[in-house]
Every structure is written in C-alpha cells, then in structure tokens.
Enzyme design. Structure first.
Site, mmCIF file in Angstrom:
data_model
loop_
_atom_site.group_PDB
_atom_site.id
_atom_site.type_symbol
_atom_site.label_atom_id
_atom_site.label_comp_id
_atom_site.label_asym_id
_atom_site.label_seq_id
_atom_site.Cartn_x
_atom_site.Cartn_y
_atom_site.Cartn_z
ATOM 1 N NE ARG A 188 -1.909 1.245 4.067
ATOM 2 C CZ ARG A 188 -1.252 2.419 4.670
ATOM 3 N NH1 ARG A 188 -0.022 2.142 4.986
ATOM 4 N NH2 ARG A 188 -2.032 3.317 4.809
ATOM 5 N N GLY A 242 -0.228 -0.900 -5.959
ATOM 6 C CA GLY A 242 0.923 -1.606 -5.483
ATOM 7 C C GLY A 242 1.042 -2.985 -5.950
ATOM 8 C CD GLU A 284 1.702 -7.811 0.765
ATOM 9 O OE1 GLU A 284 1.535 -8.842 1.501
ATOM 10 O OE2 GLU A 284 1.173 -6.827 0.708
#
Lengths: 160, 770
Positions: free
Chosen positions: B522, B725, B728
């Site tokens: 984020r 983002g 991940e």
C-alpha cells in the site's frame, strides 16, 4: 584469558587483547565499531559477515579472534578510498543490486575477493562464487549483473 | 513526465554499499544492557512456578521479569497475546521470562539459572484436529478477549475467526454445472527469513519517556501497541526505525519490543538491547500460517465456471492477533481473479500449539493461489478444455464482478495472460535434452488487494530549505522495497526539482508524520498519494506568494526546474527558494512564513463489506493482477526440479521506477521458487526441527533461473500517477506456475508444497505402477 593480537584492518594497524571465544565479526563490530559486517546467523551459513582476510573471503563469525595475529583484514568500510567508491560499489548502485542492504556488505566483500582472484570470471563462476551469501530481497540477478559489469569493464582496477 | 517512470538510482544505495546504513543491531548506546529470554521447551504447558532467585543473584544481572509482571494482553485485531507467557506456554519457544544484564554472556548465564516448573498439556499440532470438538482448548478465555468487530472468534473452540463469503446461490449453480470436481491442497508453515534478524532497544528515562529503536516496518503501529500494552501515553513513547534489513511481513507487528520495554522500565536510564539469533528468528518471529484448502468447482461444458465452494483451514499458531486478518483476506479473495457468480467460502483461523502465524508477503494469497491456480489446471484437464481457454473465459475483465460483488473499473488480467504466454512460448512444446530429464511449462495468475482496514491513514510533510532543497518526511519505511526512492521521485515530479535536491526522512514517531503501516503493498499508493498531496500543497502555498511577487494570477504560474515561472511569459521567473521562508515585501515586512506542505490520504469511498456475506460496493482499495510463467526440468532419476525460466507480467498501473520495479519482481519470483522447491518449517509434535540455513534452504545465486519481467500498465484511477501496489502480488503466482510446469513435465500433480525430490520420485513410482 585474553590474547594479544596485532593485525591490520583496512590497512591500519590494530593491537588488541581479545577473549579466546570472540569471533572476528565481534572484534570488528564491538571492539572496533566497524558495523558494516553483519550478523545474520552466527554459523557461517548466510555470508552477511564476509570480510577479506589475507586476500580470501571469510565468514567473520567463524574466525576466532586469537587467529588474527599478523593478518590483513579488509571490510566494507575499506572498499572506498578517499570517498571514491570501488568499481563494484558503483556497479551495485547502478544495477540496484541491493534492496534492504543488510547482506550487501557481505556480497561486496565476496565479489571483491572473487574479482581479485580472477578479474574475468564467467557468469557461472560468479553464480557459484557468491552462492555462500544469502539475499532474500533481490533474487540475485542484479547482483550477478553488477559483478559481470565490473568483470567486463575493468582491467587491473582501471576502466577499459 | 520527468522523474516518474525513470530508473532513478536508489536514494539509499550509497549508505548501503559503504556499510554506513545503520541497522538496530549496529546501534550501541552508553551504559547499554543486554537482554536474553527464557523460553518454553514445550508446545503446550501450564507454568506452575518460575524461580528467578538464583538468576537475580548473578553479578551483572540488572533485572529479571516474568509474564506475571505484565499480564495485560494485546494484539492488533484480536487481543489474545502476551509478550511473556502468562499461566500457560502455548508454543515451543514462547518467552516465559527475560533478563537484562551488563553483558550478553551474563544474560545468557542468568537465563540458565531461571528454573521453571511446567505441567505438560496435550498439544494441538494440526489445524484440522484443532477444530474438532474434543480438541484441547488453547485459549479457554477466548470469549472475553477484546476483538475488532469484523472478526468472529468462536469461544469454547480453537477457532479465532470464521470468515464467510456468500455470493449467489451455490447449490443451484452446482446442479446446473456439467462438471463438478473437488480438490484439496496443503501449504505448510514457512518463515520469512529476512537476513537481518529482529532487533530492538528500549530506553526509559527518568522523565517517563520511553524511546524504542526497533527493526520494524510500522513504527506507528508499534507505538500504538506498546502504548496500549504498557499504559504509556503516546506522547511519552517514541519509536525509531532506521534501516530495516528485510521484513516480508515479519517486522509488521510487535514482537521483541514487548520484551525490552518492561525490562527497560525497571532499568531506568539504561538502554536494553535484544537481538534475535537465527534460531529465534525461525521460532519466535512470525511464521507464515499453514493452510489446508479444499476447492469445489462447478463448470459448464463451454468452460464457464458457475460455482465455487472453498474451505480454508488455517494453522494460525498459538496467537492469531494478526493472523485473523490473513484468514479474512484469503476468504474474500478466495475465487481468485475470476468472474464467478456463485461462491461459498468458509475460511477458519485455528489456534494450534505452533509458532505464531503472521503476515507474510502476499498475506494469504501465495497460499490460496497455490491451490486456486493448480485447481484451474486440474479442472482444465478433467473437462478437456485448455487451461489457457478456461483462464481467458473466466478471467476478470474490466466491468467484471469480483467475488465480493464489486465492479472492476480496470483489469489487466488478459493483457498479462497473453504477454506471459508469448514470453514463455507456451504454445511451443519443450525440447528435452535427455530422456530422463523432462521439461514442462506452466502458467498461473493471481490477484491481491491491500488487506487493510478501510479508513487507514497516511501523511507526509515536505519542507523547503532556504536554498531550494527539501526535506520530505514520512513514516512509510523503506524495508528494501524502494519506497524512499519512489516517494522522492513523486515529490520531485510535482515540484519539478531534481530528486537529489530532496532528502527523505522516515521512521521516527516523534518527528515524521503518521503512517498506519508499511504493509499490504500500500505504500506507493497510500504514502505516494500523501507525498503527492504534500508537494502540491507546498507548491500551491509558494505560488500564492509568487502571485504578489510576480504580479500574476495563480493560474498563470507553475514550478519549472527550480523556478516559479509565468507560463505565458517564461522569461518572467523567480527561483523557488525566494519563497522558502515566505515573501519579503518592498517595505521589509514578511508574509507567508516557511514553505511547508502537508498531505494526508485515506482511500476514498472504501467501505466495510457486509459482515455476514462479505459482499460490498467498494470493500478494498484496488486489485493488483498479474501472471507468472515457468519452465522447469525434472530429473526423473534424482527427482530434482530445476527451474529454467520464469516470466512475470503484472499490471502495476504505472511503474514509478523501472529499476526498483524489476528488483521487486525478480526477488519475488526467486522467493516464490524457494517456497515451492525447498522451504518448509519442519514441525514435529510442535517442535521445529530445522531452525538454521543448513536444514532450511532458501534460494542462492546458483539456483536462479532466467528471469523475465514485463508489465501491462492500466492506470489506477486513484493512484499517484496511476500507480497501484505490487511488492507482494508479484510473489504470488510463482509457486503455482512452477507446480503446473512440473505437472506438465512429468504428468504428476503435487497438491502439497514444497515439491521435494522424494515427492517426485514417489509420484513417478506410483504413476509407473498404474
């Protein structure tokens, strides 16, 4: 029981009384305040503490302090001269061959010793040569390419 | 654009290549004490008595504490955790007492002198067993624990959260399907393995101020947790996070900080330092939760998936204060990036007497996609529709509907699929170089949304110095992912000044402004927006003053190359630093004052989903979607799998820095490869058997395949310059892509990771018998 040892760190003479069970890594970090070499496992498995001893890369966590007498140690702090980065340091920056940076000093020392021994290794030799250093961030490709970059553009420390 | 989208060198690289970056373990303070921890040797045991009398007598020992001294529970989402065990020890290695002493050697010797009497209790070492009605209860008081009311613990059981996603009518949909098929998968615990072990120092001063140096991803979250646990007002506790040597989620919560603080409180004026060993790191930092996943799929002959029924049982470990949210994220993402009308998902977080599960890069997505993306390939095989076609048909398109019922405003699914197919040459058969070494290719998709509360906040402050250089202050942490560089680029873009004129400062709760956490992929999006707004705020304030100086309207002025410039008359320009301290008028009076920009950001219109069905209008900030392709070679004589090539294509909206983007993606692919080939925390009766790098292998430079990184940019409307983002998500499809490639190479399916040489040889033996 403490042992008196005289040795060189980054070309400067050092004289210390060291406990028998202290490692080179903690001589550097605790006694000399050179914290560039990192402790990632204390067991010679991760390579974060790699420094150069008499031309060879060693795990600082596996060398006992009393063995240091007469030795020449180079740490990451000794790679740049008068503020000028070494070609490998420059290449690590250019290739973003680092992320969190914790393993970086160890990689730089291993790679420096690798190129000192053979200035023009193959990619395979580089991959093998640095396989004792663990990195969890980069995936290694950028590190290999940074070393290759120096190997292909430098001769005797000079850019060709 | 001038700086956004450029491969700027990392702003933190000089200090990292010279060894001058300071990590917590490098910090040495005057009169420092060293801490050590006494740990439980049992996975589940009642603490009958702790005798510290011998330990406190040891010369050099300053204080010894036990759980009885600090009984208050804490936790991010569910307050189920003590920093030192109270009453019972719930996992092997749990802290039961701690010592602060003049040297580490003395602290270690003192720990040996602490005598603990235990009564061993039956342990839960499997999440499925833990759900059974007769299972030993690990948290008998679960009903009294404070919990954020979007989580549903079930008192009287070991279930700390039961997440439900209910969309459409699953039962009728299954009855209309041409094929109905069910498959189960298992993903064991792994560990994050940041190369820097956790470290913390706490200093309590006589005026009641507590300063904590922590190797942490989220200084403000740590401050909040410590303040609540130890009743310290927020203005009396300062958390400083300097360089962080990798986190991957393990440094997101609060772990060893909770041990050094109570020690420091009793050793006023003496900083107390605790550094984890590698063994501690495997046992006492977080681990990735284990998962038992079952997916039932209903599919029509034309390839359309009409129904999904998922059952996820998570091995949450001894405490799930953070883990409950992973279980929730996995639940709402459970269909994967597919447009399916009827979904029924139950995702259970189960207490076990295993190490504490916590956030790990991907936050549940790596685990569920190992199941989801293999399931797609399996279903394809069973229905004789190609795995590519099934993905083309069901993959989420722009305008498609997510599992939670939200309309996708943007989706790069199909762009990424086609790019990966092309790069891996999926339509071309592999060429085997030996009859015993078989090659195969595989693909896998993924999606991930930031799993964060809907209203979490970010902020940034930017100050202009008298010479026109800047300080940018945020509390988003650069844990290696490159946020310092990317945030600097965003500010440089807005202000049109060279990035080297901006110095970024992070991670000091007394001085850098609020950031919820550096997690969830984020930071570029949330902190990036805050930085952009802060820079715009400063620019606007400067231009307000420039109007007076330059006799022009605001709308006519802009920042260009370090000058405020009149757009119509570019020769009319004034250096920005003229306004650094405000504007001095001809009569000598000043107006405006120092140029400071402030930016704050929360995700717009991000609302909670329905508590009972999981459905919602805009329940997550955004979805990041992408694909991996992999080619492998399986040695049928040794069982060894060699990954030859991996390809990634994601939709990051906008790549702010291609160099750091590439680094994130390459690192993620290699990390994913390690998890599917080697990594598993070997647990036997609650004991970890492989707490070192010899027995727990991660990828080395010698193992890496050819790595190809591609992007398909479809801008995120609310993202800074369109960015979303990626840190991940880019790890998520690696493991299933490799598993699919292995299956395609040798015709054997592995529903458990890692896929070891033994597994391969056994599978081949079984196949040959048939």
């Amino acid at each position: 029981m403490k042992y008196k040892v005289s040795f060189f760190v980054n070309e400067e003479p050092v004289e210390l009384y060291v406990p028998a069970n202290m490692t080179l890594l903690y001589v550097l970090r605790d006694m000399l305040n050179l914290t560039g070499a990192k402790d990632g496992c204390s067991a010679g498995e991760c390579g974060a503490c790699t420094v150069i001893m008499d031309g060879k890369p060693v795990n600082g966590c596996l060398v006992l302090a009393p063995e240091l007498d007469g030795k020449h140690i180079t740490t990451v702090e000794g790679l740049s001269k008068n503020g000028k980065l070494s070609p490998l340091q420059e290449a690590f920056i250019a290739h973003a061959a680092l992320q969190c940076g914790f393993c970086t000093p160890g990689f730089l020392m291993t790679a420096t010793a690798l190129l000192d021994e053979d200035p023009h290794p193959t990619r395979e030799q580089i991959m093998k040569g640095i396989s004792g250093n663990l990195c969890r961030c980069t995936g290694y490709k950028s590190i290999i390419e940074a070393i290759e970059d120096v190997a292909s553009h430098y001769e005797g420390g000079k850019r060709i | 654009m001038k700086y956004v989208g450029e491969s700027l060198q990392r702003v933190d690289s000089y200090k990292k290549v010279t060894g001058s970056a300071t990590f917590v373990s490098d910090v040495k303070l005057a009169r420092m004490l060293y801490a050590q921890v006494k740990r439980s040797p049992y996975p589940h045991a009642k603490i009958l008595n702790i005798d510290i009398s011998e330990a406190v007598k040891l010369p050099g020992v300053k204080c010894v504490i036990t759980g009885e001294d600090y009984k208050k529970r804490g936790g991010l989402y569910l307050e189920d955790r003590n920093f030192l065990a109270v009453g019972t020890a719930k996992y092997c290695g749990e802290a039961v007492a701690a010592v602060a002493a003049e040297t580490l050697d003395i602290a270690e010797a003192a720990v040996e002198l602490i005598k603990v009497d235990y009564e061993e209790l039956p342990a839960v070492t499997n999440a499925i067993d833990g759900m059974k009605p007769d299972a030993p209860l690990i948290h008998p008081d679960l009903g009294s624990y404070k919990v954020i009311p979007i989580f549903f613990p079930q008192p009287g059981t070991n279930i700390s959260h039961h997440y439900k996603l209910r969309k459409g009518d699953v039962d009728s949909a299954f009855s209309t399907a041409d094929f109905v098929t069910e498959h189960s998968f298992f993903i064991p615990h792994i560990q994050h393995v940041p190369i820097e072990p956790h470290a913390a120092i706490a200093l309590y001063e006589s005026d009641g101020r507590m300063t904590v140096w922590a190797s942490c991803q989220s200084p403000y979250a740590v401050r909040q947790a410590l303040s609540a646990s130890f009743d310290i007002p927020l203005n009396k506790i300062r958390v400083i996070s300097q360089a962080v040597g990798g986190g991957f989620g393990s440094k997101a919560g609060t772990t060893l900080e909770g041990i050094v603080i109570p020690l420091a409180k009793r050793c006023q004026g003496r900083p107390v330092k605790l550094v984890y060993t590698r063994e501690d790191e495997f046992e006492n930092a977080y681990v990735r939760q284990g998962l038992h996943a079952t997916i039932k799929t209903g599919i029509r002959k034309d390839g359309k998936i009409v129904a999904l029924k998922n059952r996820f049982i998570w091995d949450g470990g001894a405490y799930t204060e953070y883990g409950v949210n992973i279980v929730k994220a996995a639940g709402y993402a459970s269909p994967g990036p597919y447009d399916v009308d009827n979904i029924w998902t139950d995702s259970y977080c189960v207490y076990t007497n295993h190490p504490v599960g916590g956030p790990y890069r991907g936050f549940g997505m790596c685990e569920i996609h190992f199941a989801i993306e293999q399931n797609i390939d399996i279903v394809a095989k069973e229905t004789s529709i190609s795995e590519v076609e099934i993905r083309r048909i069901n993959g989420l398109r722009k305008g498609g509907i997510t599992g939670q019922g939200e309309k996708m405003i943007v989706s790069g699914y199909h762009d990424c699929l086609e790019t990966v197919l092309k790069e891996i040459e999926y339509d071309k058969p592999c060429v085997n170089t030996s009859p015993v070494k078989l090659r195969g290719k595989g693909i896998a998709a993924c999606w991930k949304a930031p799993s964060m509360p809907t209203d979490v906040a970010s902020s940034a402050i930017i100050r202009m110095n008298e010479d026109g250089t800047f300080f940018l202050m945020v509390s988003a942490m650069d844990i290696g992912q490159g946020s310092d560089t990317v945030l600097t680029q965003i500010a440089a873009e807005v202000l049109d000044v060279p990035p080297e004129n901006i110095t970024i400062r992070t991670g000091d709760t007394d001085h850098t402004p609020y950031e919820w956490q550096t997690v969830a992929s984020r930071t570029t999006y949330c902190a990036g927006n805050a930085v952009k707004l802060a820079a715009e705020d400063l620019k606007s304030k400067v231009i307000e003053l420039a109007q007076i100086k330059m006799c022009a309207y605001k709308r006519e002025l802009e920042f260009q190359n370090g000058f405020v410039v009149n757009k119509m008359h570019p020769e009319n320009r004034v250096p920005i630093q003229t306004f650094a301290l405000g504007l001095t008028l001809p009569d000598g009076s000043g107006v405006g004052g120092p140029a400071i920009g402030v930016g704050t950001f929360v995700v717009p219109n991000n609302m909670n989903a329905d508590k009972y069905t999981g459905m919602g209008e805009h329940p997550v900030a955004f979805w990041t979607i992408g694909f991996n392709g992999a080619e492998v070679e399986v040695d049928t004589e040794t069982g060894l799998i060699k990954v030859l090539k991996m390809v990634s294509c994601f939709d990051p909206g906008k790549v702010i820095n291609p160099l750091t983007y590439q680094g994130q993606v390459e690192g993620a692919m290699v990390q994913a490869m390690g998890t599917v080939l080697w990594e598993e925390l070997k647990l036997k009766d609650g004991h970890i058997l492989n707490k070192n790098f010899v027995d727990y292998k991660i990828a080395t430079a010698y193992d890496i395949p050819e790595l190809i990184v591609k992007v398909a940019e479809n801008a995120e409307l609310t993202g800074p310059y369109g960015a979303r983002g990626i840190g991940e998500p880019v790890m998520v499809p690696g493991a299933p892509a490799i598993a699919n490639a292995v299956a395609n190479a040798i015709g054997c399916r592995f529903t458990r990771m890692p896929i070891t040489p033994d597994d391969v040889l056994n599978a081949l033996k079984g196949k040959n018998k048939k």
